[in-house]
Write a protein that holds these residues in place. Structure first.
Motif, PDB file in Angstrom:
ATOM      1  N   ASP A 111     -35.280-111.635 -44.218  1.00 28.90           N
ATOM      2  CA  ASP A 111     -34.609-112.907 -44.466  1.00 28.90           C
ATOM      3  C   ASP A 111     -33.171-112.860 -43.972  1.00 28.90           C
ATOM      4  OD1 ASP A 111     -34.291-115.478 -45.334  1.00 28.90           O
ATOM      5  OD2 ASP A 111     -34.023-114.959 -47.444  1.00 28.90           O
ATOM      6  N   LEU A 112     -32.500-111.738 -44.221  1.00 30.58           N
ATOM      7  CA  LEU A 112     -31.132-111.571 -43.749  1.00 30.58           C
ATOM      8  C   LEU A 112     -31.073-111.564 -42.217  1.00 30.58           C
ATOM      9  CD1 LEU A 112     -28.121-110.912 -44.089  1.00 30.58           C
ATOM     10  CD2 LEU A 112     -28.771-108.496 -44.288  1.00 30.58           C
ATOM     11  N   LEU A 113     -31.995-110.849 -41.592  1.00 28.79           N
ATOM     12  CA  LEU A 113     -32.006-110.790 -40.128  1.00 28.79           C
ATOM     13  C   LEU A 113     -32.224-112.170 -39.517  1.00 28.79           C
ATOM     14  CD1 LEU A 113     -34.065-107.509 -39.565  1.00 28.79           C
ATOM     15  CD2 LEU A 113     -31.588-107.818 -39.363  1.00 28.79           C
ATOM     16  N   ALA A 114     -33.049-112.965 -40.170  1.00 21.90           N
ATOM     17  CA  ALA A 114     -33.317-114.313 -39.658  1.00 21.90           C
ATOM     18  C   ALA A 114     -32.100-115.214 -39.751  1.00 21.90           C
ATOM     19  CB  ALA A 114     -34.486-114.936 -40.422  1.00 21.90           C
ATOM     20  N   GLU A 115     -31.132-114.858 -40.625  1.00 25.10           N
ATOM     21  CA  GLU A 115     -29.925-115.663 -40.781  1.00 25.10           C
ATOM     22  C   GLU A 115     -28.875-115.356 -39.710  1.00 25.10           C
ATOM     23  OE1 GLU A 115     -29.060-118.056 -43.218  1.00 25.10           O
ATOM     24  OE2 GLU A 115     -31.222-118.050 -43.553  1.00 25.10           O
ATOM     25  N   GLN A 116     -29.095-114.279 -38.940  1.00 23.91           N
ATOM     26  CA  GLN A 116     -28.101-113.894 -37.944  1.00 23.91           C
ATOM     27  C   GLN A 116     -28.117-114.864 -36.751  1.00 23.91           C
ATOM     28  OE1 GLN A 116     -26.140-111.237 -38.954  1.00 23.91           O
ATOM     29  NE2 GLN A 116     -27.450-111.583 -40.747  1.00 23.91           N
ATOM     30  N   THR A 117     -27.033-114.811 -35.990  1.00 24.72           N
ATOM     31  CA  THR A 117     -26.933-115.642 -34.780  1.00 24.72           C
ATOM     32  C   THR A 117     -26.745-114.737 -33.562  1.00 24.72           C
ATOM     33  OG1 THR A 117     -25.884-117.396 -36.070  1.00 24.72           O
ATOM     34  CG2 THR A 117     -25.709-117.528 -33.664  1.00 24.72           C
ATOM     35  N   PRO A 118     -27.734-114.644 -32.672  1.00 22.11           N
ATOM     36  CA  PRO A 118     -29.059-115.292 -32.786  1.00 22.11           C
ATOM     37  C   PRO A 118     -29.917-114.602 -33.831  1.00 22.11           C
ATOM     38  CG  PRO A 118     -29.014-113.825 -30.911  1.00 22.11           C
ATOM     39  CD  PRO A 118     -27.621-113.823 -31.461  1.00 22.11           C
ATOM     40  N   PRO A 119     -30.988-115.245 -34.311  1.00 23.34           N
ATOM     41  CA  PRO A 119     -31.866-114.636 -35.319  1.00 23.34           C
ATOM     42  C   PRO A 119     -32.440-113.303 -34.828  1.00 23.34           C
ATOM     43  CG  PRO A 119     -32.341-116.967 -35.072  1.00 23.34           C
ATOM     44  CD  PRO A 119     -31.410-116.609 -33.954  1.00 23.34           C
ATOM     45  N   GLN A 120     -32.523-112.356 -35.756  1.00 24.25           N
ATOM     46  CA  GLN A 120     -33.058-111.033 -35.455  1.00 24.25           C
ATOM     47  C   GLN A 120     -34.355-110.836 -36.238  1.00 24.25           C
ATOM     48  OE1 GLN A 120     -31.396-108.984 -33.214  1.00 24.25           O
ATOM     49  NE2 GLN A 120     -30.035-110.753 -32.951  1.00 24.25           N
ATOM     50  N   GLN A 121     -35.094-109.809 -35.867  1.00 23.69           N
ATOM     51  CA  GLN A 121     -36.301-109.470 -36.603  1.00 23.69           C
ATOM     52  C   GLN A 121     -36.587-107.977 -36.459  1.00 23.69           C
ATOM     53  OE1 GLN A 121     -39.501-111.751 -34.927  1.00 23.69           O
ATOM     54  NE2 GLN A 121     -39.468-110.685 -32.965  1.00 23.69           N
ATOM     55  N   LEU A 122     -37.401-107.480 -37.369  1.00 28.26           N
ATOM     56  CA  LEU A 122     -37.796-106.077 -37.287  1.00 28.26           C
ATOM     57  C   LEU A 122     -38.638-105.863 -36.043  1.00 28.26           C
ATOM     58  CD1 LEU A 122     -38.794-105.455 -41.027  1.00 28.26           C
ATOM     59  CD2 LEU A 122     -36.686-104.743 -39.890  1.00 28.26           C
ATOM     60  N   ARG A 123     -38.440-104.707 -35.423  1.00 25.76           N
ATOM     61  CA  ARG A 123     -39.192-104.401 -34.213  1.00 25.76           C
ATOM     62  C   ARG A 123     -39.725-102.978 -34.284  1.00 25.76           C
ATOM     63  NH1 ARG A 123     -38.162-108.235 -30.354  1.00 25.76           N
ATOM     64  NH2 ARG A 123     -36.318-109.548 -30.696  1.00 25.76           N
ATOM     65  N   GLY A 124     -40.960-102.863 -33.914  1.00 21.74           N
ATOM     66  CA  GLY A 124     -41.535-101.530 -33.801  1.00 21.74           C
ATOM     67  C   GLY A 124     -42.069-100.995 -35.120  1.00 21.74           C
ATOM     68  N   PHE A 125     -43.016-100.067 -34.986  1.00 18.00           N
ATOM     69  CA  PHE A 125     -43.670 -99.483 -36.156  1.00 18.00           C
ATOM     70  C   PHE A 125     -42.677 -98.733 -37.030  1.00 18.00           C
ATOM     71  CE2 PHE A 125     -45.707 -95.736 -38.056  1.00 18.00           C
ATOM     72  CZ  PHE A 125     -46.641 -96.350 -38.871  1.00 18.00           C
ATOM     73  N   GLY A 126     -41.729 -98.028 -36.399  1.00 16.98           N
ATOM     74  CA  GLY A 126     -40.782 -97.223 -37.156  1.00 16.98           C
ATOM     75  C   GLY A 126     -39.950 -98.042 -38.116  1.00 16.98           C
ATOM     76  N   GLN A 127     -39.440 -99.190 -37.668  1.00 17.41           N
ATOM     77  CA  GLN A 127     -38.630-100.025 -38.545  1.00 17.41           C
ATOM     78  C   GLN A 127     -39.449-100.578 -39.706  1.00 17.41           C
ATOM     79  OE1 GLN A 127     -36.571-103.040 -36.302  1.00 17.41           O
ATOM     80  NE2 GLN A 127     -35.332-101.542 -35.162  1.00 17.41           N
ATOM     81  N   TYR A 128     -40.640-101.041 -39.401  1.00 18.95           N
ATOM     82  CA  TYR A 128     -41.497-101.546 -40.482  1.00 18.95           C
ATOM     83  C   TYR A 128     -41.836-100.437 -41.478  1.00 18.95           C
ATOM     84  CZ  TYR A 128     -42.286-106.167 -38.441  1.00 18.95           C
ATOM     85  OH  TYR A 128     -42.134-107.454 -37.988  1.00 18.95           O
ATOM     86  N   LEU A 129     -42.086 -99.232 -40.969  1.00 17.33           N
ATOM     87  CA  LEU A 129     -42.428 -98.109 -41.841  1.00 17.33           C
ATOM     88  C   LEU A 129     -41.288 -97.806 -42.803  1.00 17.33           C
ATOM     89  CD1 LEU A 129     -44.338 -95.795 -42.614  1.00 17.33           C
ATOM     90  CD2 LEU A 129     -43.242 -94.415 -40.828  1.00 17.33           C
ATOM     91  N   ILE A 130     -40.065 -97.786 -42.284  1.00 13.69           N
ATOM     92  CA  ILE A 130     -38.913 -97.501 -43.137  1.00 13.69           C
ATOM     93  C   ILE A 130     -38.740 -98.574 -44.195  1.00 13.69           C
ATOM     94  CG2 ILE A 130     -36.400 -97.301 -43.176  1.00 13.69           C
ATOM     95  CD1 ILE A 130     -36.593 -96.000 -40.403  1.00 13.69           C
ATOM     96  N   VAL A 131     -38.816 -99.830 -43.773  1.00 12.84           N
ATOM     97  CA  VAL A 131     -38.591-100.941 -44.700  1.00 12.84           C
ATOM     98  C   VAL A 131     -39.624-100.940 -45.828  1.00 12.84           C
ATOM     99  CG1 VAL A 131     -38.675-103.461 -44.914  1.00 12.84           C
ATOM    100  CG2 VAL A 131     -37.365-102.388 -43.065  1.00 12.84           C
ATOM    101  N   TYR A 132     -40.872-100.675 -45.491  1.00 10.43           N
ATOM    102  CA  TYR A 132     -41.904-100.708 -46.528  1.00 10.43           C
ATOM    103  C   TYR A 132     -42.011 -99.390 -47.288  1.00 10.43           C
ATOM    104  CZ  TYR A 132     -43.518-105.297 -45.135  1.00 10.43           C
ATOM    105  OH  TYR A 132     -43.593-106.659 -44.899  1.00 10.43           O
ATOM    106  N   ALA A 133     -41.472 -98.318 -46.714  1.00  7.80           N
ATOM    107  CA  ALA A 133     -41.489 -97.037 -47.434  1.00  7.80           C
ATOM    108  C   ALA A 133     -40.446 -97.008 -48.533  1.00  7.80           C
ATOM    109  CB  ALA A 133     -41.253 -95.880 -46.456  1.00  7.80           C
ATOM    110  N   VAL A 134     -39.364 -97.748 -48.364  1.00  9.22           N
ATOM    111  CA  VAL A 134     -38.280 -97.727 -49.359  1.00  9.22           C
ATOM    112  C   VAL A 134     -38.776 -98.158 -50.744  1.00  9.22           C
ATOM    113  CG1 VAL A 134     -36.110 -98.826 -50.038  1.00  9.22           C
ATOM    114  CG2 VAL A 134     -36.389 -97.934 -47.726  1.00  9.22           C
ATOM    115  N   PRO A 135     -39.425 -99.338 -50.900  1.00 10.77           N
ATOM    116  CA  PRO A 135     -39.888 -99.714 -52.242  1.00 10.77           C
ATOM    117  C   PRO A 135     -40.962 -98.782 -52.788  1.00 10.77           C
ATOM    118  CG  PRO A 135     -40.687-101.273 -50.602  1.00 10.77           C
ATOM    119  CD  PRO A 135     -39.681-100.416 -49.922  1.00 10.77           C
TER     120      PRO A 135
END
Length: 258
Positions: free
Chosen positions: A39-63
């Motif tokens: 949600d935060l990345l989407a608020e950036q200018t220009p909008p950003q998003q997670l890219r690649g398996f590694g980033q998704y893995l980190i984000v979902y591994a944290v919780p």
């Protein structure tokens, strides 16, 4: 006395304030990061998003990691199977997901990212707090044994509080003080201590309170000349012994061990 009470209340108030202002939002944000970070990345200018398996893995591994730590922390007073902590972590993640879904339905359309993220973090943090309290109370109500960082290390001659198996039904245990007679990998052999009057019996000897029970003032007897009872280390209820077996009693128990 009143001054100490005021100080105590002040300390409790400060701890509660720190919990609300820092601990709950921080823990909640870590649990909610798969929702708040994109949600935060989407608020950036220009909008950003997670890219690649590694980033998704980190984000979902944290919780997942936070949930495992909370489950371990909440249940540190209870021993259990190897799947108890992961199972509780999965329950916590499911509860957090439900809380985040409900919160998102209420504030998801709000234009301010800070408000959305704060609401989502607090919702997840409150669920985590409720989870810890519920697990603690559940374990306490069942009288579960203590597990601490580093398993208890009983030694012969020490008195411990443990879940001691019944002789007539070893599958059942009751809380008793006991004298550790011998230690083995994974378990100890103990003699149970009781406050039931065993005077006149040859299978128990009277045990002084010296050095281990200075509070109750009750008389105690310990098993003597009977086969030791086996207690797994996970069934010891404290992280340290109650005290040492009085020397005269330990000499008699030692003789029976050969």
């Amino acid at each position: 006395m009143a001054r100490r009470s005021d100080t105590s209340c002040g300390g409790i108030g400060c701890a509660g304030l720190l919990l609300v202002l820092f601990v709950l939002p921080t823990v909640g944000y870590l649990l909610a990061v798969p929702l708040t970070l994109p949600d935060l990345l989407a608020e950036q200018t220009p909008p950003q998003q997670l890219r690649g398996f590694g980033q998704y893995l980190i984000v979902y591994a944290v919780p997942v990691l936070v949930a495992l730590l909370l489950a371990l922390f909440a249940g540190r007073r209870r021993a259990g199977g190897r799947w108890l902590v992961p199972a509780r972590a999965a329950v916590l993640l499911a509860l957090v997901a439900a809380a985040l879904w409900w919160t998102e339905s209420k504030v998801g359309d709000h234009p301010a990212w800070n408000l959305r993220a704060t609401a989502e973090s607090m919702a997840a943090g409150l669920v985590a707090l409720a989870f810890v309290v519920a697990v603690r109370r559940w374990d306490a109500s069942r009288g579960g044994p203590v597990t601490t960082v580093g398993a208890p290390r009983p030694a012969p001659g020490e008195i411990w509080l443990a879940m001691v198996p019944l002789r007539e039904d070893p599958a059942r245990q009751l809380r008793h003080y006991c004298v550790v007679l011998a230690v083995h990998p994974g378990h100890a052999e103990v003699a149970q201590i009781t406050t039931k009057d065993k005077d006149g019996r040859t299978d128990h000897i009277r045990m002084p309170n010296d050095g281990w029970d200075k509070a109750s003032g009750r008389a105690h007897w310990v098993e003597f000349g009977r086969p030791p009872r086996r207690v797994d280390y996970g069934m010891f209820l404290r992280s340290r012994p109650q005290g040492r077996c009085p020397a005269p009693v330990w000499r008699q128990l030692s003789r029976q061990l050969g």
